[in-house]
Design a protein around this motif. Structure first.
Motif, mmCIF file in Angstrom:
data_model
loop_
_atom_site.group_PDB
_atom_site.id
_atom_site.type_symbol
_atom_site.label_atom_id
_atom_site.label_comp_id
_atom_site.label_asym_id
_atom_site.label_seq_id
_atom_site.Cartn_x
_atom_site.Cartn_y
_atom_site.Cartn_z
ATOM 1 N N GLY A 84 0.819 -1.203 0.000
ATOM 2 C CA GLY A 84 0.000 0.000 0.000
ATOM 3 C C GLY A 84 0.851 1.251 0.000
ATOM 4 O O GLY A 84 2.074 1.205 0.126
ATOM 5 N N CYS A 85 0.210 2.369 -0.141
ATOM 6 C CA CYS A 85 0.894 3.657 -0.223
ATOM 7 C C CYS A 85 1.579 3.978 1.107
ATOM 8 O O CYS A 85 0.952 3.947 2.164
ATOM 9 C CB CYS A 85 -0.112 4.747 -0.575
ATOM 10 N N THR A 86 2.861 4.282 1.039
ATOM 11 C CA THR A 86 3.634 4.606 2.246
ATOM 12 C C THR A 86 4.090 6.062 2.260
ATOM 13 O O THR A 86 4.940 6.438 3.056
ATOM 14 C CB THR A 86 4.854 3.674 2.383
ATOM 15 N N CYS A 87 3.521 6.870 1.392
ATOM 16 C CA CYS A 87 3.844 8.299 1.366
ATOM 17 C C CYS A 87 3.232 8.967 2.591
ATOM 18 O O CYS A 87 2.280 8.466 3.177
ATOM 19 C CB CYS A 87 3.263 8.948 0.112
ATOM 20 N N PHE A 88 3.778 10.127 2.953
ATOM 21 C CA PHE A 88 3.206 10.862 4.076
ATOM 22 C C PHE A 88 3.443 12.357 3.902
ATOM 23 O O PHE A 88 4.270 12.777 3.098
ATOM 24 C CB PHE A 88 3.746 10.366 5.422
ATOM 25 N N TYR A 89 2.690 13.146 4.666
ATOM 26 C CA TYR A 89 2.789 14.596 4.621
ATOM 27 C C TYR A 89 3.767 15.093 5.674
ATOM 28 O O TYR A 89 3.840 14.546 6.766
ATOM 29 C CB TYR A 89 1.430 15.245 4.901
ATOM 30 N N GLU A 90 4.479 16.164 5.325
ATOM 31 C CA GLU A 90 5.384 16.821 6.275
ATOM 32 C C GLU A 90 5.128 18.325 6.160
ATOM 33 O O GLU A 90 5.326 18.907 5.095
ATOM 34 C CB GLU A 90 6.825 16.499 5.907
ATOM 35 N N PRO A 91 4.686 18.967 7.240
ATOM 36 C CA PRO A 91 4.418 20.406 7.166
ATOM 37 C C PRO A 91 5.713 21.202 7.129
ATOM 38 O O PRO A 91 6.677 20.877 7.813
ATOM 39 C CB PRO A 91 3.638 20.684 8.456
ATOM 40 N N MET A 92 5.736 22.243 6.321
ATOM 41 C CA MET A 92 6.861 23.165 6.273
ATOM 42 C C MET A 92 6.386 24.417 7.039
ATOM 43 O O MET A 92 5.485 25.113 6.591
ATOM 44 C CB MET A 92 7.232 23.500 4.826
ATOM 45 N N LEU A 93 6.984 24.637 8.206
ATOM 46 C CA LEU A 93 6.478 25.634 9.132
ATOM 47 C C LEU A 93 7.129 27.002 8.954
ATOM 48 O O LEU A 93 8.295 27.107 8.579
ATOM 49 C CB LEU A 93 6.721 25.162 10.563
ATOM 50 N N SER A 94 6.375 28.038 9.304
ATOM 51 C CA SER A 94 6.912 29.402 9.290
ATOM 52 C C SER A 94 7.723 29.670 10.539
ATOM 53 O O SER A 94 8.630 30.490 10.519
ATOM 54 C CB SER A 94 5.773 30.414 9.189
ATOM 55 N N GLU A 95 7.393 28.974 11.622
ATOM 56 C CA GLU A 95 8.133 29.095 12.868
ATOM 57 C C GLU A 95 8.036 27.781 13.620
ATOM 58 O O GLU A 95 7.053 27.064 13.502
ATOM 59 C CB GLU A 95 7.585 30.231 13.740
ATOM 60 N N ILE A 96 9.067 27.454 14.378
ATOM 61 C CA ILE A 96 9.077 26.189 15.085
ATOM 62 C C ILE A 96 8.447 26.332 16.474
ATOM 63 O O ILE A 96 7.733 25.465 16.935
ATOM 64 C CB ILE A 96 10.509 25.635 15.190
ATOM 65 N N TYR A 97 8.709 27.427 17.125
ATOM 66 C CA TYR A 97 8.175 27.637 18.477
ATOM 67 C C TYR A 97 7.244 28.839 18.470
ATOM 68 O O TYR A 97 7.428 29.771 17.700
ATOM 69 C CB TYR A 97 9.320 27.868 19.474
ATOM 70 N N PRO A 98 6.230 28.818 19.346
ATOM 71 C CA PRO A 98 5.266 29.938 19.398
ATOM 72 C C PRO A 98 5.894 31.245 19.799
ATOM 73 O O PRO A 98 6.908 31.412 20.262
ATOM 74 C CB PRO A 98 4.249 29.509 20.435
#
Length: 98
Positions: A84-98
């Motif tokens: 089955g499909c083993t792809c996944f999403y990874e968010p590219m963030l504008s900032e790591i910490y609040p």
């Protein structure tokens, strides 16, 4: 394999409805829910579709970073990976910490 976010049952990538609880997996699979949260987050700028090295040609063709609105849905249509499909999403963030 897809995982239903309502009952945690697993079903084949081709399944549209959870065989256990009847949920629409296009909207309620764990992957679909994750994508929805990423799209709603103001901290996520773009979404990277990560594809394993041994993935099928259909999966390799969609690898890359996309605007939140245009990222392909998972499982990849036409995926022929043996497990089955083993792809996944990874968010590219504008900032790591609040």
């Amino acid at each position: 394999m897809q995982t239903c976010s309502r009952c945690n049952a697993q079903s084949a990538d081709s399944a549209v409805i959870c065989p256990n609880c009847g949920a629409d997996l296009r909207e309620l699979s764990a992957t679909a829910m994750s994508l929805r949260r990423m799209r709603q987050s103001s901290r996520v700028l773009t979404i990277r579709l990560v594809v394993p090295d041994n993935a099928c040609p259909a999966c390799q063709a969609v690898e890359g970073t996309y605007p939140k609105e245009t990222v392909p849905t998972l499982p990849v249509k036409g995926c022929s990976c043996p497990h089955g499909c083993t792809c996944f999403y990874e968010p590219m963030l504008s900032e790591i910490y609040p």
